[in-house]
Motif scaffolding. Structure first.
Motif, PDB file in Angstrom:
ATOM      1  N   ARG A 252       0.802  -1.225   0.000  1.00 49.37           N
ATOM      2  CA  ARG A 252       0.000   0.000   0.000  1.00 49.37           C
ATOM      3  C   ARG A 252       0.838   1.279   0.000  1.00 49.37           C
ATOM      4  NH1 ARG A 252      -4.217  -2.411  -1.994  1.00 49.37           N
ATOM      5  NH2 ARG A 252      -5.326  -3.818  -0.583  1.00 49.37           N
ATOM      6  N   GLU A 253       2.116   1.169   0.351  1.00 53.24           N
ATOM      7  CA  GLU A 253       2.944   2.373   0.462  1.00 53.24           C
ATOM      8  C   GLU A 253       3.225   2.927  -0.928  1.00 53.24           C
ATOM      9  OE1 GLU A 253       7.089   3.720   2.755  1.00 53.24           O
ATOM     10  OE2 GLU A 253       6.497   1.615   2.615  1.00 53.24           O
ATOM     11  N   ARG A 254       3.038   4.206  -1.097  1.00 55.62           N
ATOM     12  CA  ARG A 254       3.277   4.846  -2.396  1.00 55.62           C
ATOM     13  C   ARG A 254       4.615   5.563  -2.396  1.00 55.62           C
ATOM     14  NH1 ARG A 254      -1.517   5.146  -5.334  1.00 55.62           N
ATOM     15  NH2 ARG A 254      -0.112   5.551  -7.082  1.00 55.62           N
ATOM     16  N   TRP A 255       5.282   5.505  -3.538  1.00 54.14           N
ATOM     17  CA  TRP A 255       6.557   6.186  -3.692  1.00 54.14           C
ATOM     18  C   TRP A 255       6.286   7.616  -4.145  1.00 54.14           C
ATOM     19  CZ3 TRP A 255       9.493   6.727  -8.652  1.00 54.14           C
ATOM     20  CH2 TRP A 255      10.769   7.272  -8.445  1.00 54.14           C
ATOM     21  N   ALA A 256       6.913   8.559  -3.482  1.00 53.13           N
ATOM     22  CA  ALA A 256       6.658   9.971  -3.776  1.00 53.13           C
ATOM     23  C   ALA A 256       7.299  10.430  -5.080  1.00 53.13           C
ATOM     24  CB  ALA A 256       7.164  10.836  -2.618  1.00 53.13           C
ATOM     25  N   THR A 299      12.516  -2.032  -2.079  1.00 50.39           N
ATOM     26  CA  THR A 299      11.285  -2.410  -1.375  1.00 50.39           C
ATOM     27  C   THR A 299      11.522  -3.728  -0.637  1.00 50.39           C
ATOM     28  OG1 THR A 299      10.353  -3.659  -3.248  1.00 50.39           O
ATOM     29  CG2 THR A 299       9.921  -1.293  -3.161  1.00 50.39           C
ATOM     30  N   ALA A 321       5.794  -1.323  -0.517  1.00 57.24           N
ATOM     31  CA  ALA A 321       5.445  -0.455  -1.638  1.00 57.24           C
ATOM     32  C   ALA A 321       4.943  -1.253  -2.837  1.00 57.24           C
ATOM     33  CB  ALA A 321       6.650   0.372  -2.050  1.00 57.24           C
ATOM     34  N   ALA A 322       3.985  -0.653  -3.553  1.00 61.71           N
ATOM     35  CA  ALA A 322       3.547  -1.187  -4.838  1.00 61.71           C
ATOM     36  C   ALA A 322       4.616  -0.881  -5.890  1.00 61.71           C
ATOM     37  CB  ALA A 322       2.217  -0.567  -5.226  1.00 61.71           C
ATOM     38  N   HIS A 323       4.816  -1.811  -6.827  1.00 59.41           N
ATOM     39  CA  HIS A 323       5.896  -1.670  -7.792  1.00 59.41           C
ATOM     40  C   HIS A 323       5.518  -0.919  -9.061  1.00 59.41           C
ATOM     41  CE1 HIS A 323       8.504  -5.215  -6.143  1.00 59.41           C
ATOM     42  NE2 HIS A 323       8.599  -4.116  -5.421  1.00 59.41           N
ATOM     43  N   ASP A 324       4.247  -0.938  -9.454  1.00 63.18           N
ATOM     44  CA  ASP A 324       3.905  -0.396 -10.764  1.00 63.18           C
ATOM     45  C   ASP A 324       4.279   1.074 -10.908  1.00 63.18           C
ATOM     46  OD1 ASP A 324       2.964  -2.664 -12.054  1.00 63.18           O
ATOM     47  OD2 ASP A 324       0.979  -2.498 -11.156  1.00 63.18           O
ATOM     48  N   ASP A 325       4.028   1.888  -9.888  1.00 69.37           N
ATOM     49  CA  ASP A 325       4.378   3.302  -9.968  1.00 69.37           C
ATOM     50  C   ASP A 325       5.883   3.491 -10.156  1.00 69.37           C
ATOM     51  OD1 ASP A 325       1.743   3.929  -9.620  1.00 69.37           O
ATOM     52  OD2 ASP A 325       1.914   4.451  -7.506  1.00 69.37           O
TER      53      ASP A 325
END
Length: 432
Positions: A252-256, A299, A321-325
């Protein structure tokens, strides 16, 4: 009785799952696709998968007699990979504790679920022999879901495990035959236990353990034929359905995003959501990239989120963290070689440096190497070698070109969830 509507069959499905890390997202993706199609899906699996199964649209049943993980902590792992140096010993431990040893317990739980509510179809696991046995006993149309490439030998392919390339000479073919015979011998070490389970249910004994999967009518590979090695012929029961890339529930963690004005190449580092003793490898990867002109996002995943690593200024560590972003901006990926990570990277056309640590990872790495979409290194490689490998993947255009071409080929095969549903519906209709 199976109902048929104008939209197709309405199936009562019992799906089987188990907590093995990388196999969980494809299982949940299959459940989501089948439930989304309107089928009535129950999932029998470890308690760790309960909330995810319900969110995906299934009714959940826990294992009662069979092994059942209550959480995803390293302490609850059935096999502690990081404590087993010999890969063959690790494989035997998995066979003993999950794949074959508890076959009777898995089968009893599944048969109880089938007795409680009749099902038109059983979606078993290619590695849970108890699920295959239950389908045979209940005489329910049964397909096996493989979360990645086939564990069972396909004609013309090298044996699963060592990470061999396809045979190109008589010596290679002799090598493959020797290793295949050795692997079959290891499987057959569990034949007495499997036949005891079969005797318990009143079915005839087998001559070899690997005869058991043949009782299932379909073997569905959640990978791409474009990614896999070529085969001399594909057995009719084996079908490629494509990658099933469900995002883990904990990611669920998003990379800024990179620092403002940053133009250096971005490298994603990801080494599994389960504990394989990766701390040393991850620290060497960090050291190898510390002096490189790159930005690194590392990650950890659920089982490693408390891991403490020393990181320089160009390395950001994210717990879940999600990887797609990240992959939309990444120029390279450094990974253990899990099937899901590789498929996601290729979908974004990102080349890889793969350091396989066991399980299916040697064979996934061999395919990346075969297609020229990256490099394979030994996980014991020193920091300098790791840095050089990343530098080469970033600087030589052929790696990105081949990763992009392979990603396009995988996409052109069609979406995995839809292909999985179509294969299952067709199989059940043909079986009725």
């Amino acid at each position: 009785m199976m109902k048929t509507t104008d939209a197709g069959p309405h199936l009562r499905i019992l799906a089987v799952g188990w907590e093995g890390g990388g196999n969980v997202p494809p299982t949940l993706a299959a459940v989501r696709a089948l439930a989304g199609r309107g089928h009535d899906v129950r999932l029998i699996a470890d308690d760790t998968m309960s909330a995810e199964a319900i969110e995906a649209g299934a009714r959940f049943l826990p294992w009662k007699r069979a092994p059942n993980r209550p959480d995803r902590s390293p302490e609850s792992c059935f096999v502690r990979d990081w404590e087993i140096a010999d890969p063959m010993a690790g494989f035997q431990r998995w066979c003993e504790r999950i794949f074959v040893g508890p076959a009777q317990a898995y089968a009893e739980d599944i048969l109880e679920a089938l007795a409680a509510e009749p099902s038109d179809f059983l979606l078993g696991s290619d590695l849970l022999f108890g699920s295959i046995l239950a389908g045979e006993i209940a005489k329910v149309p049964t397909a096996l879901l493989a979360a990645n490439i086939s564990v069972w030998p396909l004609p013309g392919q090298p044996p699963f495990g060592p990470g061999f390339q396809p045979a190109r000479s008589a010596a290679d073919r002799a090598r493959d035959a020797e290793v295949s015979a050795m692997v079959e011998q290891v499987w057959d070490g569990f034949l007495p236990g499997l036949n005891a389970a079969r005797a318990h249910f009143g079915v005839a004994p087998l001559a070899h353990v690997l005869e058991q999967p043949l009782s299932a009518g379909r073997h569905l590979l959640a990978t791409s034929s474009s990614f896999d090695f070529p085969t001399e012929r594909l057995p009719d029961r084996v079908r490629y359905v494509g990658p099933l890339l469900e995002m883990p529930s904990w990611a669920r963690e998003r990379w800024a995003g990179p620092p403002a004005g940053e133009i250096r190449p971005l490298v994603l580092v990801s080494f599994s959501s389960t504990n394989q003793g990766q701390a040393d490898v991850l620290q060497r990867v960090i050291s190898g990239l510390a002096g490189e002109p790159v930005e690194v996002v590392l990650t950890l995943g659920k089982a490693l989120e408390g891991l403490r690593l020393q990181s320089p200024a160009n390395v950001i560590i994210l717990a879940n963290a999600a990887h797609d972003d990240i992959l939309t901006m990444a120029r390279a990926v450094v990974t253990h070689g899990g099937h899901g990570t590789i498929m996601r990277s290729l979908r974004h056309g990102v080349p890889l440096v793969v350091l396989p640590m066991g399980r299916d990872q040697n064979d996934n790495a061999a395919r990346v190497d075969y297609h020229g979409a990256g490099l394979r290194l030994d996980p014991s490689a020193p920091p300098q070698m790791l840095g050089e490998a990343v530098r080469r993947v970033l600087s030589e255009p052929s790696f990105a070109e081949r990763a992009l071409a392979l990603g396009h080929a995988i996409a052109e095969e069609g979406p995995g969830p839809a292909r999985l549903v179509a294969e299952i519906e067709d199989f059940v209709l043909r079986s009725s």
